[in-house]
Design an enzyme around this catalytic site. Structure first.
Site, PDB file in Angstrom:
ATOM      1  N   GLU A   6      45.287  33.320  43.118  1.00 18.26           N
ATOM      2  CA  GLU A   6      43.873  33.287  42.745  1.00 18.26           C
ATOM      3  C   GLU A   6      43.106  34.308  43.604  1.00 18.26           C
ATOM      4  O   GLU A   6      43.205  35.495  43.375  1.00 18.26           O
ATOM      5  CB  GLU A   6      43.336  31.864  42.863  1.00 18.26           C
ATOM      6  N   MET A   7      42.415  33.862  44.628  1.00 19.77           N
ATOM      7  CA  MET A   7      41.630  34.824  45.414  1.00 19.77           C
ATOM      8  C   MET A   7      42.382  35.314  46.649  1.00 19.77           C
ATOM      9  O   MET A   7      41.980  36.306  47.278  1.00 19.77           O
ATOM     10  CB  MET A   7      40.290  34.188  45.788  1.00 19.77           C
TER      11      MET A   7
END
Lengths: 273, 342
Positions: free
Chosen positions: B147-148
């Site tokens: 994800e991030m």
């Protein structure tokens, strides 16, 4: 008469000044008797961790060959000790640290961030100590703590990268390596992440013999042989097939993490210098 | 001597007052800090449940604004390419249009991005429900490798290099960006994503014309004993928030709740999603395997995939075509204006 009054007033002011001075030393809200500060009656112990391959110390990221002939490069080894206590000669215990994080990676001097190392130091009252004991992992009562409430320097902070965000609990041991198990290249990843309350382990009481006077410094070494992790008698791990676990996901993952944990803890030794 | 004693008493009183004043000053600072902040009044519809606000994260206007800014800021991801909003699109009820979302550097996540509308009412978070608060939930996408992929402490350090952010955090929290303040701000914003303005809501509040006859037929089917959809998708939020197996054949290595419990009986169990805004949140299921609501209805109509651990309520429904249309029409009535980003 006027002289007497002046004397009384000066005496009063002197008493008041003394009171103000004493109160300033004691601080507001800290009441109680005011004693001159005593030098702390404590000693210091440094506990360092060594990972070995047989009789040789294992260097971070450097290739080494284990007893099975496999070659490895260690990329990560981090683990928690908790409820670290020293046992006194009378059998009572002295808790010296609630949670300690060891990180085998050398310090990176280019970083300003908190870094954990292979060594921790702690103070404890002087006295005679005959044993040391600890848990490996994070005990259940604090395993659900919110890591964002800890300062970055704390081993339980989010910065330690030991928190399992999706499960809101901590990983206990992270071991990552790349291995050559006979292919001629380091194409075999070892990825072991242990956690869950069920895998918290308490060590035996390791015997030591320390007579510590105030101001003394002592050193203990916690050592572990790489080969004991994988090739323990009766609990061997087939590194070719059993090399990845996140503890969760499947029963097989848990079983591997469980064997790994047991071997890891059983392989730990305490050496007194 | 009387004067000496008097001076002693006077000084003691002065010292006590000084101590007391110091303590009160600290409390005053706290109070002032809080009083300076305008509380954020949540617009919770009258037919919605109360929302639990953690004591360590009271809502203020400034905090919510800061949280919103952070939610849409890609600098929270390791390479500055992905924000929370990248996978939670405001026009899609804060869900994604992809089966599974894409994180930094083209990484593919494992699960479908859920809607965040009304998320503040949820008692548990993530598909296996292991996260107890919105504040802790913030950590998962921010640090998730697909994800991030950031570390929250480093993300905070980056924010603190920005003078505007530094000032805003100082204003809101009296301190800089930290894992604590960052997670509190984003969670505060997420709690404001409240709907309750769908035709279905108007109908629940007494407007019998808010649903078309077809939608009313669909609602009746939805709550009927025969279909029993509402036994899981219950209440005004249309979810029991329990962890259930909805009869999907396992497609990948995602074991659902079993990931946490290691109990085979929990394999394939996931948190029951809210059906609010369901017409906006395609594709569907935890892995986004169904592109349309028609496919979802067909899955339940056939009685699921007939797999181990399948909930006994998932059984063949023998739906007629007009009944499927009625259900689809009802699902349309669950769309909140705020879920469309309006």
């Amino acid at each position: 008469m006027q002289l007497k009054q002046t004397y009384q007033w000066i005496t009063g002011l002197t008493l008041v000044a003394a009171l103000v001075a004493l109160t300033s030393f004691s601080g507001c809200g800290n009441g109680g008797p005011i004693d001159p500060p005593k030098p702390p009656d404590v000693a210091e112990i440094t506990l360092s961790f060594d990972l070995e391959n047989g009789s040789e110390e294992l260097a971070f990221q450097a290739p080494f060959t284990d007893v099975m002939g496999y070659q490895h490069r260690l990329l990560t080894l981090k683990f928690y000790l908790s409820n670290l206590v020293l046992v006194k000669a009378d059998g009572s215990t002295e808790e010296v640290d609630e949670v300690v994080l060891f990180d085998y990676k050398p310090i990176d001097p280019s970083l300003n961030n908190p870094q954990w190392t292979r060594e921790v130091s702690f103070t404890l009252p002087s006295g005679d100590y005959t044993g040391i004991q600890f848990g490996v992992g994070i005990p259940a009562d604090i395993n659900d703590e919110d890591p964002t409430t800890y300062a970055n320097e704390d081993p339980l902070s989010a910065f330690s990268n030991m928190y399992w965000n999706w499960a809101t609990m901590y990983r206990f041991i992270i071991l990552e390596a790349e291995s050559d198990t006979g292919t001629g290249s380091f194409d075999h990843d070892i990825l072991i992440h242990t956690g869950l309350d069920d895998l918290y382990r308490t060590s035996p009481v390791y015997p030591i013999s320390l007579s510590l006077a105030s101001g003394d410094q002592a050193a203990l070494t916690l050592s572990l042989d790489w080969n004991d992790i994988w090739y323990a008698e009766g609990a061997s791990i087939l590194l070719k097939e059993e090399h990845i676990t996140h503890t969760t996901d499947t029963q097989e993952d848990f079983d591997l993490a469980s064997r790994f944990t047991d071997n890891f803890v059983a392989g730990l030794k305490i050496n007194q210098e | 001597m009387k004067k000496t004693f008097g001076a002693f008493v006077l000084t003691s009183v002065l010292l006590l007052v000084a101590c007391s004043t110091e303590t009160e000053q600290k409390e005053d600072n706290l109070v002032t800090l809080q009083e300076n902040h305008v509380p954020f009044e949540l617009a919770i519809p009258s037919h919605f449940p109360d929302m639990v606000i953690p004591k360590d994260n009271p809502l203020t206007v400034a905090k919510v604004e800061l949280g919103k800014q952070l939610f849409f800021d890609p600098s929270l991801s390791v390479d500055g390419s992905v924000s929370c909003a990248s996978c939670h699109l405001p026009s899609k009820a804060f869900s994604d249009v992809l089966a599974v979302s894409q994180g930094v550097k083209g990484a593919v996540t494992e699960r479908n991005s859920p809607s965040l509308m009304n998320i503040g009412f949820h008692p548990i978070f993530m598909r296996e429900g292991a996260v107890p608060t919105l504040e802790l939930q913030v950590l998962s996408p921010l640090e998730g490798e697909t994800e991030m992929a950031h570390n929250i402490v480093l993300a905070c350090e980056r924010l603190n290099q920005d003078s505007t952010y530094r000032a805003r955090f100082q204003e809101v929290f009296g301190q800089s960006a930290t894992p604590f303040t960052l997670t509190r701000a984003i969670a505060a914003y997420e709690r404001t994503l409240i709907g309750g303005d769908a035709p279905f809501d108007a109908y629940l509040l007494g407007d019998s014309t808010a649903l078309t006859p077809l939608q009313q037929q669909g609602y009746a089917l939805f709550t009927s004993d025969r279909l029993a959809c509402s036994s899981c998708h219950s209440g005004v939020l249309l979810s029991s928030f329990a962890l259930e197996h909805n009869g999907l054949k396992p497609r990948d290595t995602d074991p659902g709740l079993m990931r946490l419990t290691l109990n085979e009986a929990d394999r394939g169990k996931f948190k029951v999603p809210s059906l609010r805004n369901i017409a906006l949140t395609a594709p569907y299921m935890h892995d986004g395997r169904f592109a349309s609501l028609e496919a979802v209805i067909e899955h339940y109509n056939k009685g699921g995939d007939g797999v181990t651990n399948q909930d006994e309520r998932i059984r063949s429904l023998s739906l007629q075509e007009d009944e499927k249309e009625a259900l689809l029409a009802f699902f349309d009535a669950l769309t909140e204006a705020s879920g469309k980003g309006e």
